[in-house]
Design a protein around this motif. Structure first.
Motif, PDB file in Angstrom:
ATOM      1  N   TYR A 182      38.403  39.389  32.537  1.00 49.30           N
ATOM      2  CA  TYR A 182      38.411  39.507  33.999  1.00 49.30           C
ATOM      3  C   TYR A 182      39.508  40.477  34.440  1.00 49.30           C
ATOM      4  N   TRP A 183      40.663  40.387  33.809  1.00 41.36           N
ATOM      5  CA  TRP A 183      41.756  41.313  34.142  1.00 41.36           C
ATOM      6  C   TRP A 183      41.346  42.747  33.832  1.00 41.36           C
ATOM      7  N   VAL A 184      40.691  42.964  32.686  1.00 39.94           N
ATOM      8  CA  VAL A 184      40.223  44.309  32.334  1.00 39.94           C
ATOM      9  C   VAL A 184      39.218  44.804  33.366  1.00 39.94           C
ATOM     10  N   TRP A 185      38.297  43.922  33.758  1.00 37.82           N
ATOM     11  CA  TRP A 185      37.268  44.294  34.734  1.00 37.82           C
ATOM     12  C   TRP A 185      37.889  44.658  36.080  1.00 37.82           C
ATOM     13  N   ARG A 186      38.836  43.859  36.554  1.00 38.19           N
ATOM     14  CA  ARG A 186      39.476  44.128  37.843  1.00 38.19           C
ATOM     15  C   ARG A 186      40.357  45.395  37.777  1.00 38.19           C
ATOM     16  N   THR A 187      40.956  45.616  36.617  1.00 38.35           N
ATOM     17  CA  THR A 187      41.896  46.730  36.483  1.00 38.35           C
ATOM     18  C   THR A 187      41.183  48.059  36.244  1.00 38.35           C
ATOM     19  N   PHE A 188      40.178  48.026  35.360  1.00 39.25           N
ATOM     20  CA  PHE A 188      39.536  49.276  34.936  1.00 39.25           C
ATOM     21  C   PHE A 188      38.076  49.384  35.399  1.00 39.25           C
ATOM     22  N   ALA A 248      32.848  32.636  35.001  1.00 37.89           N
ATOM     23  CA  ALA A 248      33.854  32.036  34.125  1.00 37.89           C
ATOM     24  C   ALA A 248      35.225  32.062  34.776  1.00 37.89           C
ATOM     25  N   ALA A 249      35.569  33.181  35.402  1.00 37.10           N
ATOM     26  CA  ALA A 249      36.858  33.274  36.082  1.00 37.10           C
ATOM     27  C   ALA A 249      36.928  32.308  37.255  1.00 37.10           C
ATOM     28  N   LEU A 250      35.839  32.199  38.001  1.00 41.12           N
ATOM     29  CA  LEU A 250      35.815  31.290  39.153  1.00 41.12           C
ATOM     30  C   LEU A 250      35.962  29.844  38.708  1.00 41.12           C
ATOM     31  N   ALA A 251      35.246  29.458  37.661  1.00 46.23           N
ATOM     32  CA  ALA A 251      35.350  28.090  37.155  1.00 46.23           C
ATOM     33  C   ALA A 251      36.760  27.803  36.650  1.00 46.23           C
ATOM     34  N   ASP A 252      37.376  28.793  36.016  1.00 41.56           N
ATOM     35  CA  ASP A 252      38.749  28.639  35.531  1.00 41.56           C
ATOM     36  C   ASP A 252      39.707  28.454  36.701  1.00 41.56           C
ATOM     37  N   ARG A 253      39.534  29.236  37.742  1.00 44.21           N
ATOM     38  CA  ARG A 253      40.416  29.129  38.902  1.00 44.21           C
ATOM     39  C   ARG A 253      40.247  27.785  39.606  1.00 44.21           C
ATOM     40  N   ARG A 254      39.022  27.304  39.688  1.00 47.38           N
ATOM     41  CA  ARG A 254      38.802  25.975  40.283  1.00 47.38           C
ATOM     42  C   ARG A 254      39.504  24.906  39.461  1.00 47.38           C
ATOM     43  N   TYR A 306      44.413  36.789  37.709  1.00 45.02           N
ATOM     44  CA  TYR A 306      43.751  36.592  38.996  1.00 45.02           C
ATOM     45  C   TYR A 306      44.623  37.043  40.161  1.00 45.02           C
ATOM     46  N   ALA A 307      45.600  37.926  39.875  1.00 46.32           N
ATOM     47  CA  ALA A 307      46.570  38.310  40.900  1.00 46.32           C
ATOM     48  C   ALA A 307      45.899  38.931  42.126  1.00 46.32           C
ATOM     49  N   ASP A 308      44.907  39.804  41.909  1.00 46.12           N
ATOM     50  CA  ASP A 308      44.280  40.495  43.047  1.00 46.12           C
ATOM     51  C   ASP A 308      42.835  40.043  43.251  1.00 46.12           C
ATOM     52  N   ALA A 309      42.496  38.859  42.729  1.00 42.75           N
ATOM     53  CA  ALA A 309      41.129  38.341  42.889  1.00 42.75           C
ATOM     54  C   ALA A 309      40.895  37.890  44.326  1.00 42.75           C
TER      55      ALA A 309
END
Length: 281
Positions: free
Chosen positions: A273-279, A227-233, A192-195
């Motif tokens: 999520y990392w794959v989606w943000r990166t690629f 899923a990423a948002l729920a994880d971050r919360r 989530y570095a650049d989320a």
């Protein structure tokens, strides 16, 4: 080679609708041209409509062999190599009249999962609980069996397996387990570095939820970001409720991706999520 005929996978309302359309059009044309009497025009139109209703379902069929799939619609063949087929998309929806439910089947020809799929290959009626209605068509069971033999993902696996069970065919193979990369899934700090900020992401995910309802192509992105948002919360606030929400959202993503993940689904969600943000896929 396995041949799957789709004649029995056309909804009655579609076939009847086309037959009625042909009846009206032929009657109007015959009367307008004064080629025959009104009585004869009606008789000819009824014959045309009946022939249309009988012939139409047989103009749709699918042939699968070792190299790919040939889909024939209205006698026009289209060839799809297995390398271009990424699965079978299945969407449940209300009928236009609102008095029932149907299932739409499409080839999925694009990746990543969740984007628009490919050509329509059939529609069938289902129950209000999205289960098979009556005895499912043999053609549909054969179709599921072909995809199972090829190891291609089939959405709504429970539905497909029930159809296969009723028709006495082997069930779909178990889901392919998720292979954790050698370096392990990314830590939350990396994933989530650049989320976007959580508040900003909440607004974007809500807007995406609305789009996903109207356009299935947005569903996977919505589930991934949810899923990423729920994880971050959960990471920010902690608590059993936050953990439960993160786990549930992760399971929704795993189910959509047709992948086998044992235990906590959050590492898989972080990796995706990392794959989606990166690629971007």
């Amino acid at each position: 080679m396995r041949t799957v005929r789709l004649a029995s996978m056309r909804m009655r309302s579609e076939v009847l609708g086309l037959g009625v359309t042909m009846l009206v059009v032929s009657a109007v044309l015959l009367v307008a041209t004064e080629a025959v009497t009104a009585g004869t025009a009606v008789l000819v139109s009824v014959v045309v409509a009946a022939a249309t209703i009988f012939v139409t379902p047989h103009l749709f069929w699918l042939r699968a062999d070792a190299d790919g799939i040939t889909l024939v619609k209205r006698l026009v063949p289209r060839r799809y190599a297995w390398a271009d087929v990424h699965g079978l998309a299945m969407e449940f929806a209300d009928d236009a009249e609102g008095d029932g439910r149907h299932l739409t089947l499409r080839l999925r020809l694009t990746e990543p999962k969740g984007r628009f799929w490919g050509p329509l290959i059939g529609k069938v009626y289902v129950t209000g609980d999205d289960t098979p209605s009556g005895v499912p068509p043999r053609a549909m069971a054969e179709l599921f069996a072909v995809f199972g033999e090829r190891g291609l993902p089939v959405e709504a696996r429970e539905f497909a397996n029930e159809v296969l069970r009723v028709r006495g065919l082997p069930l779909l193979p178990p889901l392919t387990p998720w292979v954790v990369p050698p370096e392990g899934p990314p830590a939350p700090e990396k994933a989530y570095a650049d989320a976007p900020g959580i508040e900003e992401e909440e607004r974007e995910v809500e807007a995406l939820r609305v789009r996903a309802r109207a356009r299935k192509r947005y569903q996977r992105e919505y589930l991934l970001r949810s899923a990423a948002l729920a994880d971050r919360r959960c990471l920010r606030d902690g608590g059993e409720r936050g953990l439960g929400g993160a786990l549930a959202a992760g399971v929704d993503l795993v189910d959509n991706d047709q992948i086998g993940v044992e235990g906590d689904p959050r590492p898989y969600a972080r990796r995706q999520y990392w794959v989606w943000r990166t690629f971007g896929s």
